[in-house]
Design an enzyme around this catalytic site. Structure first.
Site, short mmCIF file in Angstrom:
data_model
loop_
_atom_site.label_atom_id
_atom_site.label_comp_id
_atom_site.label_asym_id
_atom_site.label_seq_id
_atom_site.Cartn_x
_atom_site.Cartn_y
_atom_site.Cartn_z
N HIS A 178 0.88 -1.11 -0.86
CA HIS A 178 0.18 0.20 0.01
C HIS A 178 0.65 1.14 -0.20
O HIS A 178 1.97 1.07 0.33
CB HIS A 178 -0.95 -0.02 0.78
N SER A 253 1.12 4.18 -5.45
CA SER A 253 1.44 5.52 -4.49
C SER A 253 2.71 5.35 -4.05
O SER A 253 3.67 4.66 -4.98
CB SER A 253 0.68 5.85 -3.69
N ASP A 397 -5.15 12.43 -12.00
CA ASP A 397 -4.57 12.01 -10.98
C ASP A 397 -3.32 13.45 -10.40
O ASP A 397 -2.81 14.14 -11.07
CB ASP A 397 -3.86 11.03 -10.90
N HIS A 425 -6.45 9.79 -8.50
CA HIS A 425 -5.26 9.19 -7.05
C HIS A 425 -5.60 7.96 -7.02
O HIS A 425 -4.62 6.89 -6.68
CB HIS A 425 -3.88 10.05 -6.52
#
Length: 457
Positions: A178, A253, A397, A425
């Site tokens: 993540h 990310s 994004d 995003h």
């Protein structure tokens, strides 16, 4: 100069004036809280925690005031490079440091020498961190590891081709990483259910990890949360723990930076790597400061951008936010449940407070800002190893550079870049989970076919 150009410049200058005033005041306020926290730390814990307000000295052992071993230690230049506008504040900080030094109650700077000692895992949280059972449960084990959610492959998974000889296709492994202020729930609450709807997913064992310092994973005080630290903890908690000889990687990310470093280190074991909304910047001098100014610029509006500015640029004001929100997350959760009548809160809201200031601050600077400096090197290593790298971006994004995909494709033509129309995003995954799941299954299937063809050759 045309009238329109002159008008744009005047508007820009007018808007920059409030920014200058507000952030100059925050510079002063951050220095005031630096003093306050030094005294509070001495009062509650016997000595003050080191900070990055003034001295570039990381260790007293022969550094002579210089930041030595920056490349080796993995520390970001942005930690000391966030210069304050008011020089008078430096005098105040020097006076307080000398005063506390006389009382032997303050450390001059962070030391790297104690990071590898097992004793650091036994240190409790700072007084300003949450001490609930869910936040400190990792301290009760002798060998703490990252929290990992595992969805094992079905033993009954047999492909059409393998039915003829009754040999089931061996399962493959996928590690999910993540991004910042998130956890394994980012994948398990959204993507895993959609993947489970496809029979093809039965062929894959999936591992969603809480990064060091986030979610239910350990949050050691004496760790500086460098890119190397994150990679080593994933190796220890996932690759070694579950004996993974080969695996796919999927990251979002900030997690993309960690995934690239992990993939480059284990290039022989990697089958494919999928980067979702990676914060890519071409590697060059000063790229760390380019990253911090681009990803978290000092902005007053919108409110989310203003809070991000405080958390990225102001060490002690950021600690104030964590003291208010993270330390008291149970109170906030109870209050929101009573006000909304909800029994279960959204996982994204819960994840915002599942970290300490120390872990969030250092991960942001040492991974997000410094890590972009190493992305080109790691991508180059993967290209040389003929590994499949897939990049998925949202056309709307606003959290990563708008030309991110084009820059990657320009420098690394073999990277597959997929721009999703009207996706942001997070919405590049959210609200299109089913499509994203199908994309991943196709990527993994193609990687397996390429690997099989390579073996035949």
């Amino acid at each position: 100069m045309s009238n329109s150009t002159f008008l744009r410049k005047c508007t820009k200058n007018l808007l920059s004036a409030p920014n200058f005033v507000v952030f100059s005041y925050l510079d002063f306020l951050d220095s005031v809280f630096c003093v306050i926290y030094k005294y509070l730390d001495v009062f509650f814990e016997g000595k003050a925690s080191p900070c990055y307000c003034r001295s570039k000295k990381i260790s007293e052992n022969g550094s002579n005031g210089k930041l030595e071993g920056n490349e080796e230690t993995g520390m970001s230049e942005t930690l000391h490079g966030r210069k304050k506008k008011l020089k008078e504040l430096i005098v105040l900080l020097e006076f307080v440091e000398k005063l506390l030094n006389k009382k032997k109650g303050v450390e001059a700077g962070y030391s790297f020498q104690n990071q590898k000692k097992s004793a650091v895992y036994k240190l409790g949280n700072r007084w300003s961190d949450c001490g609930c059972d869910s936040c400190i449960s990792w301290t009760k084990t002798d060998d703490p590891k990252l929290h990992v959610v595992v969805k094992e492959a079905s033993s009954q998974a047999i492909t059409e081709d393998s039915k003829e000889d009754s040999n089931p296709k061996p399962s493959e492994n996928v590690i999910f990483i993540h991004g910042i202020l998130s956890s394994s729930s980012f994948w398990t609450k959204t993507l895993f259910p959609k993947l489970s709807e496809s029979k093809k997913s039965n062929e894959y064992s999936m591992f969603a990890v809480d990064l060091l310092g986030y979610g239910k994973s350990p949050k050691p005080r004496d760790n500086l949360y460098t890119l190397k630290d994150h990679v080593e903890w994933i190796e220890k908690s996932v690759i070694s723990q579950f004996q993974l000889n080969s695996f796919h990687l999927v990251a979002h990310s900030m997690g993309c930076i960690i995934a690239l470093a992990l993939a480059a280190k284990h290039s022989k074991s990697i089958k494919s790597i999928t980067l979702v909304a990676p914060p890519y910047f071409p590697s060059k001098d000063g790229v760390e400061f380019t990253a911090i100014n681009c990803l978290t610029p000092k902005r007053l509006w919108p409110p989310v951008a203003f809070i991000s500015s405080i958390m990225a640029w102001y060490e002690h004001l950021g600690r104030c936010v964590c003291l208010l929100m993270c330390r008291n997350h149970r109170t906030w959760e109870t209050l929101i449940k009573r006000l909304t009548g909800l029994r279960d809160l959204d996982f994204m809201l819960l994840d915002l407070t599942k970290h300490t200031h120390h872990s969030g601050w250092h991960s942001t600077h040492n991974v997000l800002y410094r890590g972009v400096k190493l992305m080109d090197v790691n991508l180059e290593a993967l290209m040389n190893s003929k590994k499949k790298v897939n990049v998925i971006l949202g056309s709307k994004d606003k959290s990563v550079p708008p030309d991110c995909g084009n820059n990657i494709k320009k420098k690394f033509p073999d990277v597959e870049v997929n721009n999703i129309p009207n996706a942001g995003h997070r919405s590049v995954i959210f609200r299109r989970e089913k499509d994203f799941a199908q994309d991943l299954l196709q990527i993994w299937e193609n990687a397996a076919a390429d690997h099989h063809n390579l073996l035949e050759v």
